[in-house]
Design a protein around this motif. Structure first.
Motif, PDB file in Angstrom:
ATOM      1  N   ARG A  27       0.846  -1.185   0.000  1.00 14.72           N
ATOM      2  CA  ARG A  27       0.000   0.000   0.000  1.00 14.72           C
ATOM      3  C   ARG A  27       0.891   1.248   0.000  1.00 14.72           C
ATOM      4  O   ARG A  27       2.073   1.186   0.340  1.00 14.72           O
ATOM      5  CB  ARG A  27      -0.927   0.012   1.218  1.00 14.72           C
ATOM      6  N   GLU A  92      -9.964   7.136  -3.484  1.00 16.79           N
ATOM      7  CA  GLU A  92      -8.571   7.033  -3.045  1.00 16.79           C
ATOM      8  C   GLU A  92      -7.922   8.407  -2.876  1.00 16.79           C
ATOM      9  O   GLU A  92      -6.817   8.506  -2.351  1.00 16.79           O
ATOM     10  CB  GLU A  92      -7.769   6.212  -4.059  1.00 16.79           C
ATOM     11  N   GLU A 107      -4.323   7.515  -1.018  1.00 15.78           N
ATOM     12  CA  GLU A 107      -3.995   6.312  -0.249  1.00 15.78           C
ATOM     13  C   GLU A 107      -4.713   5.106  -0.832  1.00 15.78           C
ATOM     14  O   GLU A 107      -5.877   5.185  -1.218  1.00 15.78           O
ATOM     15  CB  GLU A 107      -4.394   6.479   1.213  1.00 15.78           C
ATOM     16  N   GLY A 108      -4.003   3.974  -0.887  1.00 16.31           N
ATOM     17  CA  GLY A 108      -4.600   2.736  -1.353  1.00 16.31           C
ATOM     18  C   GLY A 108      -3.524   1.732  -1.727  1.00 16.31           C
ATOM     19  O   GLY A 108      -2.346   1.911  -1.420  1.00 16.31           O
ATOM     20  N   TYR A 109      -3.941   0.650  -2.373  1.00 23.29           N
ATOM     21  CA  TYR A 109      -2.957  -0.317  -2.849  1.00 23.29           C
ATOM     22  C   TYR A 109      -2.027   0.371  -3.843  1.00 23.29           C
ATOM     23  O   TYR A 109      -2.471   1.132  -4.707  1.00 23.29           O
ATOM     24  CB  TYR A 109      -3.644  -1.510  -3.506  1.00 23.29           C
ATOM     25  N   TRP A 110      -0.743   0.083  -3.724  1.00 24.21           N
ATOM     26  CA  TRP A 110       0.251   0.771  -4.564  1.00 24.21           C
ATOM     27  C   TRP A 110      -0.014   0.520  -6.045  1.00 24.21           C
ATOM     28  O   TRP A 110       0.099   1.425  -6.869  1.00 24.21           O
ATOM     29  CB  TRP A 110       1.650   0.289  -4.177  1.00 24.21           C
ATOM     30  N   TRP A 357       3.181   0.920   8.214  1.00 30.05           N
ATOM     31  CA  TRP A 357       3.364   2.175   7.494  1.00 30.05           C
ATOM     32  C   TRP A 357       4.730   2.760   7.857  1.00 30.05           C
ATOM     33  O   TRP A 357       5.063   2.932   9.026  1.00 30.05           O
ATOM     34  CB  TRP A 357       2.270   3.172   7.850  1.00 30.05           C
TER      35      TRP A 357
END
Length: 387
Positions: A27, A92, A107-110, A357
């Motif tokens: 992420r 996102e 923000e979210g899955y890469w 993170w």
């Protein structure tokens, strides 16, 4: 403003392909950085949110898929099937405006969020000029400027790619510029970083990877392994294609200590993106010579704030010593009689699989371009023994 999912930089798609293969559960968080301290007019955030919502309607067409797959056979066919099913998800992206200040967080899955940076920056620029009622020069003048520049580059006997999607004045200005470069630049203009513009002009999409590739590797593997493993993983995916290594995520000096003989031989060259370009050229030439490699068999791609005068100085300094090429961005796509914007969107945190993170940073060769958490910057300097 943006009417194709391919209206994005090529290296975003090449990195997305690699992320899907290697880090599908990772992420990421990104943040907008207003380096130019531009003041945004009332209602800007709402207009930007509406424009971003429109991106959710984009999808890869069969024609686009055929062009992309045919042009880039080193990318897995399964990726193009994935991209045909991909849709931007505006949830996102979080946008806030306080007076003239604009705040954007992603923000979210890469593998999903990696595509947001370039189109959002393009939208910010186009909306800013529109909502502040700043009028650019006419189409003919914009195109003629680009034509004159490529003719001067042609006289230098060098090759040039257009890298200006992120901070372009507008889609229309961008298209005018690439058309002019393609029409007048035979033998000199070799392509564009924008896949959509490459398709429209039947030229080559240009690019490899960006700083975020190495920033993520630092979060997962540590600063001392970020460059080496980042390049190892890149070569695992692309097997020798897309062989230009970005050198300044943690300063050039650190990069060359981690750019071992295997990688030095494997990669076609390196990209310069910050700091003094002539000093960088000397360091690159010395590195190749120390590894028993003729520098003239390798290439430096210069891409840091270039204009005709700077390119001329670099070309004259490097001629006959090492291969060179140039990627020019804002000076092509936002030379329209108005001050260009100075904005970026950077990855600020990464969440590797089975980790947590972690703040990520960039230590360029120009200290003012360092980005990220101050404590993490200090830690990285200590670990990497950077003064």
């Amino acid at each position: 403003m943006i009417n194709s999912i391919l209206d994005n930089d090529f290296y975003k798609f090449t990195m997305q392909h690699a992320v899907i293969k290697l880090f599908p559960k990772a992420r990421a968080k990104y943040r907008f950085i207003n380096r130019g301290e531009h003041m945004f007019p009332p209602g800007f955030a709402s207009a930007l949110q509406e424009a971003i919502a429109e991106l959710a309607k984009l999808q890869l067409t069969n024609r686009e898929k055929d062009f992309f797959a045919t042009t880039c056979p080193y990318i897995d066919p399964t990726y193009f099937d994935f991209l045909q099913g991909y849709r931007y998800d505006p949830t996102e992206v979080r946008i806030e405006q306080n007076g003239g200040e604009l705040h954007i967080a992603i923000e979210g899955y890469w593998y999903r969020t990696i595509l947001w940076e370039v189109p959002i920056m393009s939208l910010i620029c186009e909306l800013y000029y529109e909502l502040t009622s700043q009028v650019r020069q006419g189409d003919d003048e914009v195109a003629e400027k680009a034509r004159q520049k490529i003719m001067r580059y042609k006289q230098l006997g060098i090759t040039i790619a257009e890298f200006g999607t992120r901070r372009r004045h507008s889609y229309t200005a961008h298209r005018l510029v690439v058309q002019a470069l393609q029409a007048a630049g035979e033998g000199t203009f070799i392509g564009t970083s924008n896949v959509h513009m490459a398709m429209l002009n039947q030229t080559k999409p240009i690019g490899t990877h960006a700083h975020e590739w190495f920033m993520f590797h630092a979060a997962k593997y540590g600063f001392k392994m970020a460059n080496l493993l980042g390049l190892e993983h890149w070569s695992d995916v692309y097997r020798g294609d897309l062989g230009i290594a970005l050198s300044d995520t943690y300063t050039t000096d650190v990069f060359f200590t981690q750019f071992d003989k295997k990688l030095t031989k494997l990669f076609d060259g390196v990209r310069h993106d910050s700091g003094d370009p002539l000093e960088f050229a000397d360091k690159a030439i010395a590195h190749y010579q120390q590894n028993g490699i003729d520098p003239r068999s390798k290439t430096i791609i210069f891409s840091d704030g270039l204009d005709v005068e700077k390119v001329t100085r670099i070309a004259e300094y490097c001629r006959g010593r090492i291969g060179i090429s140039f990627g020019i961005g804002t000076n092509f796509t936002n030379d329209v009689g108005l001050p260009p914007m100075n904005i970026v969107i950077k990855m600020v945190e990464a969440y590797p699989e089975e980790a947590h993170w972690t703040p990520v940073i960039k230590l360029s060769d120009k200290p003012g371009k360092h980005t990220g958490d101050e404590n993490m910057i200090a830690l990285a300097k200590q670990i990497l023994e950077i003064p």
